[in-house]
Each structure stands twice: as C-alpha cells, then as structure tokens.
Scaffold this active site. Structure first.
Site, short mmCIF file in Angstrom:
data_model
loop_
_atom_site.label_atom_id
_atom_site.label_comp_id
_atom_site.label_asym_id
_atom_site.label_seq_id
_atom_site.Cartn_x
_atom_site.Cartn_y
_atom_site.Cartn_z
N GLY A 12 0.84 -1.14 0.11
CA GLY A 12 0.06 0.01 -0.02
C GLY A 12 0.77 1.23 -0.01
O GLY A 12 1.49 1.35 1.13
N MET A 13 1.01 1.67 -1.20
CA MET A 13 1.91 2.94 -1.25
C MET A 13 1.25 4.44 -1.46
O MET A 13 1.62 5.07 -2.01
CB MET A 13 3.00 2.88 -2.52
CG MET A 13 4.02 1.87 -2.30
SD MET A 13 5.19 2.41 -1.10
CE MET A 13 4.63 1.18 0.28
N ALA A 14 0.05 4.38 -0.76
CA ALA A 14 -0.94 5.65 -0.65
C ALA A 14 0.15 6.50 0.55
O ALA A 14 1.18 5.98 1.08
CB ALA A 14 -2.12 5.56 -0.30
N GLY A 17 1.17 4.17 3.97
CA GLY A 17 2.00 3.28 3.62
C GLY A 17 3.31 3.69 3.16
O GLY A 17 4.54 3.35 3.65
N SER A 131 -1.18 5.17 15.03
CA SER A 131 -1.62 6.67 15.34
C SER A 131 -0.76 7.64 14.90
O SER A 131 0.62 7.47 15.40
CB SER A 131 -2.11 6.89 16.51
OG SER A 131 -2.88 8.14 17.06
N GLY A 133 -1.40 9.80 12.18
CA GLY A 133 -1.51 10.44 10.87
C GLY A 133 -0.13 10.23 10.01
O GLY A 133 0.49 9.54 10.18
N LYS A 185 -6.58 1.00 19.95
CA LYS A 185 -6.54 2.29 18.98
C LYS A 185 -7.97 2.82 18.58
O LYS A 185 -8.09 4.13 18.70
CB LYS A 185 -6.07 1.69 17.58
CG LYS A 185 -6.16 2.50 16.58
CD LYS A 185 -5.40 4.01 16.55
CE LYS A 185 -4.91 5.08 15.50
NZ LYS A 185 -6.04 5.16 14.56
N HIS A 188 -8.43 4.93 21.73
CA HIS A 188 -7.64 6.15 21.66
C HIS A 188 -8.36 7.21 20.52
O HIS A 188 -8.44 8.41 21.11
CB HIS A 188 -6.19 5.75 20.95
CG HIS A 188 -5.50 6.89 20.17
ND1 HIS A 188 -5.91 7.46 18.94
CD2 HIS A 188 -4.64 7.61 20.71
CE1 HIS A 188 -5.12 8.52 18.77
NE2 HIS A 188 -4.37 8.72 19.79
N ASN A 189 -9.05 6.60 19.34
CA ASN A 189 -9.47 7.56 18.82
C ASN A 189 -10.91 8.15 19.40
O ASN A 189 -11.31 9.39 19.39
CB ASN A 189 -9.84 6.76 17.33
CG ASN A 189 -8.71 6.65 16.40
OD1 ASN A 189 -7.86 6.68 16.91
ND2 ASN A 189 -8.94 6.77 15.27
N GLU A 192 -10.02 10.61 21.67
CA GLU A 192 -9.62 11.79 20.63
C GLU A 192 -10.75 12.74 20.41
O GLU A 192 -10.59 13.93 20.44
CB GLU A 192 -8.69 11.32 19.59
CG GLU A 192 -8.47 12.43 18.30
CD GLU A 192 -7.80 11.44 17.04
OE1 GLU A 192 -7.10 10.53 17.33
OE2 GLU A 192 -8.28 12.03 16.03
#
Ligand code: NAP
Length: 482
Positions: A12-14, A17, A131, A133, A185, A188-189, A192
């Site tokens: 995944g190269m977005a 990634g 986490s 971003g 996670k 956590h969100n 947030e």
C-alpha cells in the site's frame, strides 16, 4: 524471481504506507520491500525517494520472494475490503511462521475474524493500530499491535525502531492477542473525539462569553499548553485559531463550514461501549455533536427557536477563562476515565491481558492525544493495577476536587447563555452520578417492576422481589421470587 533481501515489507503506497516505508528504511539495519496494487504508485515512490533503497515489486509473488524469512509484511491499504483482498493474496504466497501485519484502521472484530482465519494457515496475523497520521507514520507513530507473542518477538524490535520516542521509551507495546491492538486504537480515537470536542466547547464559551478574537484565544491556548493541559491537541488548536485566511483576511476558523466530519472510529467506540454496557458519555456526546453539526437542514429549520430570555454577561473575563480551563481539565479526566473503563471491559470480554499503565505510556508520543497528563495515568495504574475508575485515583480525585466548583459554574453559565456544551455537561453529570450515594435508578426499577414484572432487589434483604401493583390492594406486597 526477486532475491530475498528485505527484512520487512510494506503493501500500500498511498500516503500512510509510503511514509511508514520511508520511516522503516531510515532505521539502521532495515531493507524495505514495497508493493502496491497499481504499479505506477510503486514506481513513483521509488523515484521520489531513491535514498530509501526500496526493493520494489510489481507482483505479490515477487514481493514475497524479496523478503527474508520469517517474511514480515505491513499492510497499509484501504480498511475493509481492500485489507481482506491483500490478506487473501498474501496467504497464498506466504508460509507458516511468516507474519502479516494490518496497520490500517480496522474494526477490532474484523481483526479477531482475520486473525482466526489466517492462524489456520500457520501464518501469524497482527492487527496493529497506528496513530499519528501521515507525519507520525513518517517520523514516529504510536503503535498498538495485537497478535501472538511469537509474532511480537520478530515484530517488536522492528516496531520499536520506528515508533515515536517519549521520555526515552518507544511508543509501542504488545497490547494483547488478536484484536486487542485495534481495540485500543479505537478507544484512543474515541478519547481523541472527546478531547477535541471539549477543546471546541472551551473555545466557543470563551469566544461568546468574553468576545475575544480567535487570535486572542490562541494565546490563551498557548498559555494553557504550558500547564497541566499540555498536549498536542491544545498546541494545534492555538495554531488553527491563529491562522488567517489568505483570501479574506479573516480568521480561518470563521470561513470553515461548521460541519464536522468523521471516519467512524468514534462511532465504533460508542457502539462497542453500548454493547459492553460502559457509559462513555463524553465520547458519545463528542460523536453526536459532530452529527448535529452536520445536519444543515435541521439546524436551519431550528435557527429561530428561542434562546434564553435574559442576557448573559461575563463580569470578569480572566476569571471566566480560568473557570473554563478548569472545566476542560476535569472533563478531560472524565473522558479518559471512561475510555479506560471501556478498555477494562473489552479486556474482560475478549480475554486480553491489557496493561493500562503501558497503554497510557505508549500514547505519550506520536499519537494525536499525546500529552503530559498520560504520565499521571501510568502512575495511577502502576500504583493500583486494579483501580476501579481512573477518576478515583488520588491524583485525579484531587484534580477534580479542585476544579469542580469552576466546572459547575461553567456548565451553569453555558445553560444560561444558551451555548451548547454537551461534553462539559455530560461529563459533570457522569461525575455526579458516579459519586452519588443514591441514584433514581431505584425509581426506574420500580417502574420496570410495575409494567413488566422485572423484579428488583431490596436494600434490607437478600433476594429478588416483585410487588403486586394492581387490584384494590392498599397494602404493597413484596414477594420473594425465589
Ligand atoms: P487509503 O486511501 O485508505 O487507501 C489507498 C491504498 O489502498 C492504495 O495503496 C490502494 O491501492 C490500496 N487499495 C485499496 N483497495 C485495494 C484492494 N482491493 N487491493 C489492494 N490494494 C487496495 O490510504 P491511506 O490514507 O494511506 O491509509 C491506509 C490505511 O491507514 C487505512 O486503513 C487508513 O484507515 C489508515 N490510516 C491511518 C491514519 C492514522 O492516523 N493512523 C491516517 C490515515 C489513514 P491503489 O493505489 O492500487 O488504489
């Protein structure tokens, strides 16, 4: 066939990634294999970041062949069907003992399902919450891996090498088996969401109460960031409020449409809390506040509804700002206390051995809710691992005791002024509910017994009771149903 030379791979190269792959490549001893469904994206990453020395593949077979054993691949693709598709491809080319890591934002129950299915092939599957971003992925995120202890042995050193460092410690720990990482996670969100909503309410109250400009309020947040509220979210709030719109010269916050988006992890936290029976009212109000903001037709239709009939004014702006700061701190303590309650309940339900103090530690750096305050949570759980509610730990009890008068004044002021403060108010109600000697739940039990014979328990006797409510009896009769 490619030669096995990479010790870790990323699929995944977005943005997430590619940043994670670059982070991995920048650490001593790592050679990183990369693969993306569309090969042009892989080629673009290779040519843009030649210094990373990526071993690029254009087929999943070549990707697998380029990895040394046990093969370890981190998937960073679109959560849901994309993740399932890649897992299916990898299980065809990987062998028992290899490790598949899903670093996307998966729902923890999906991770439990995937782990079970992949385990049957002898391949390890690790759901890892990541986490921070895109910047975190590149420079050091907070990482919450689940999965088996065996997988952690190989994966641990690699993840430690790329995680954020807080006070000398990498922000990663083996959270628990199967879906534990993605569960934590998710919480956590959720926290947030609550943290952001509370900060937004504080800003709104100060702005409408004192007439201060966004830039002036930015200065207040910068000041707050030097004390007990010190955190990434307070820091960026100041920056957002200080930002001027290039086009209009107005504060940017005034030209942004006031409808908050959401990607769903807050809603998952609340849905799961409902299933577990855990009141996460601060998080729930934060999710609902975003929903309310995003209903323009309803808001327009309701915009003429009356507000308070008398005018509300703040006499002492500085004192009011300090009250809001204290209300924010107390409400934040409640939001975290509720979030940790959900972790405890999830761990019990799914049989995870989650160390709460360690979770607070790995949230100190890299992630969105990173804050000084998390040290206090670690200390509270270190002191008493069986703490029944975070807010009852001595440090937090003191903090809330000191803040509570201000907190009440702020909630009263918000109600009088007609300024919505769902997270402040619900957190205070939760606090008062928790500390109450007696709750009107007794009356609710009476109602339930009246219409549905649901029975109740008595304060003065063991057993379950039902009252014969109907007929012409004047005497109320309690019946032991056992
Ligand atoms: P994204 O937009 O969520 O997904 C795009 C990537 O997924 C592309 O590489 C795409 O390949 C691939 N993909 C989609 N469907 C696929 C399929 N069926 N088979 C194979 N590949 C498929 O990317 P992102 O924003 O970088 O996020 C990646 C993951 O990280 C997501 O799970 C996201 O939720 C999570 N995320 C986390 C944070 C965070 O702070 N932790 C932030 C953002 C995202 P093509 O190029 O071929 O289309």
């Amino acid at each position: 066939m490619a030669q096995a030379q990479a010790n870790i791979g990323v699929i995944g190269m977005a943005v997430m990634g590619s940043n994670l792959a670059r982070n991995l490549a920048s650490r001593e001893g790592n050679t990183v294999a990369i693969y993306n469904r569309s090969a042009e994206k892989t080629r673009a990453v290779v040519s843009e970041f030649p210094e990373a020395g990526f071993v690029a593949s254009e087929s999943i077979e070549d990707f697998a062949a380029s990895l040394t054993k046990p093969r370890t691949a981190i998937i960073m693709v679109k959560a849901g069907a994309g993740t399932d598709a890649v897992i299916e491809q990898l299980t065809e080319v990987f062998e028992p003992g290899d490790i598949i890591v899903d670093g996307g934002n998966a729902l923890f129950t999906d991770t439990i399902r995937r782990e079970k299915a992949v385990r049957e092939t002898g391949i390890n599957f690790v759901g890892a919450g990541i986490s921070g971003g895109e910047e975190g992925a590149l420079k050091g995120p907070s990482i919450m891996p689940g999965g088996s202890a065996e997988a952690w042995e190989t994966l641990g050193p690699i993840l430690k090498s790329i995680a954020a460092i807080a006070e000398g410690e990498p922000c990663v720990t083996h959270v628990g088996t199967d879906g534990a990482g993605h569960f934590v996670k998710m919480i956590h969100n959720g926290i947030e969401y609550a943290d952001m909503q509370l900060i937004a309410e504080a800003y709104d109250l100060i702005r409408r109460g004192t007439g201060k400009s966004p830039a002036e309020i930015a200065d207040i947040f910068t000041e707050w960031n030097k004390g007990e509220l010190e955190s990434y979210l307070i820091e960026i709030t100041a920056e957002v409020l200080r930002q001027v719109d290039a086009k209009t010269g107005q504060p940017l916050v005034d030209v942004i449409v006031d409808q908050a988006g959401a990607k769903g992890t807050g809603a998952w936290t609340v849905q799961t809390a409902l299933d577990l029976g855990i009141p996460v009212s601060g998080i729930a109000e934060a999710v609902f506040a975003r929903s309310l903001s995003s209903k323009p037709a309803q808001r327009a239709a309701a915009s003429d509804l009356p507000g308070p009939s008398s005018e509300w004014t703040v006499d002492d702006a500085d004192a009011f700002v300090e009250d809001v700061r204290q209300a924010l701190y107390a409400s934040k303590i409640i939001a975290y206390s509720q979030g940790f309650d959900e972790i405890v309940a999830g761990a019990e339900q799914y049989d995870w051995d989650i160390k709460k103090g360690d979770i607070a530690k790995i949230w100190r750096g890299g992630c969105i809710i990173r804050a000084q305050f998390l040290n206090r949570i670690t200390e509270a759980y270190d002191e008493n691992p069986g703490l029944v509610a975070l807010v009852t730990a001595p440090y937090f009890t003191d903090a809330v005791s000191q803040a509570q008068d201000a907190w009440r004044r702020v909630v009263v002021a918000a109600a009088q002024a007609g300024i919505p403060s769902p997270a402040f108010s619900s957190s205070l109600s939760y606090y008062d509910g928790l500390r109450a000697d007696r709750l009107p739940a007794a009356l609710v039990q009476g109602q339930r017994d009246f219409f549905g014979a649901h029975t109740y328990r008595r304060v003065d006797a063991e057993g379950t009771f039902h009252t014969l409510w109907s007929g012409d009896r004047t005497e109320i009769e309690a019946v032991d149903t056992h």
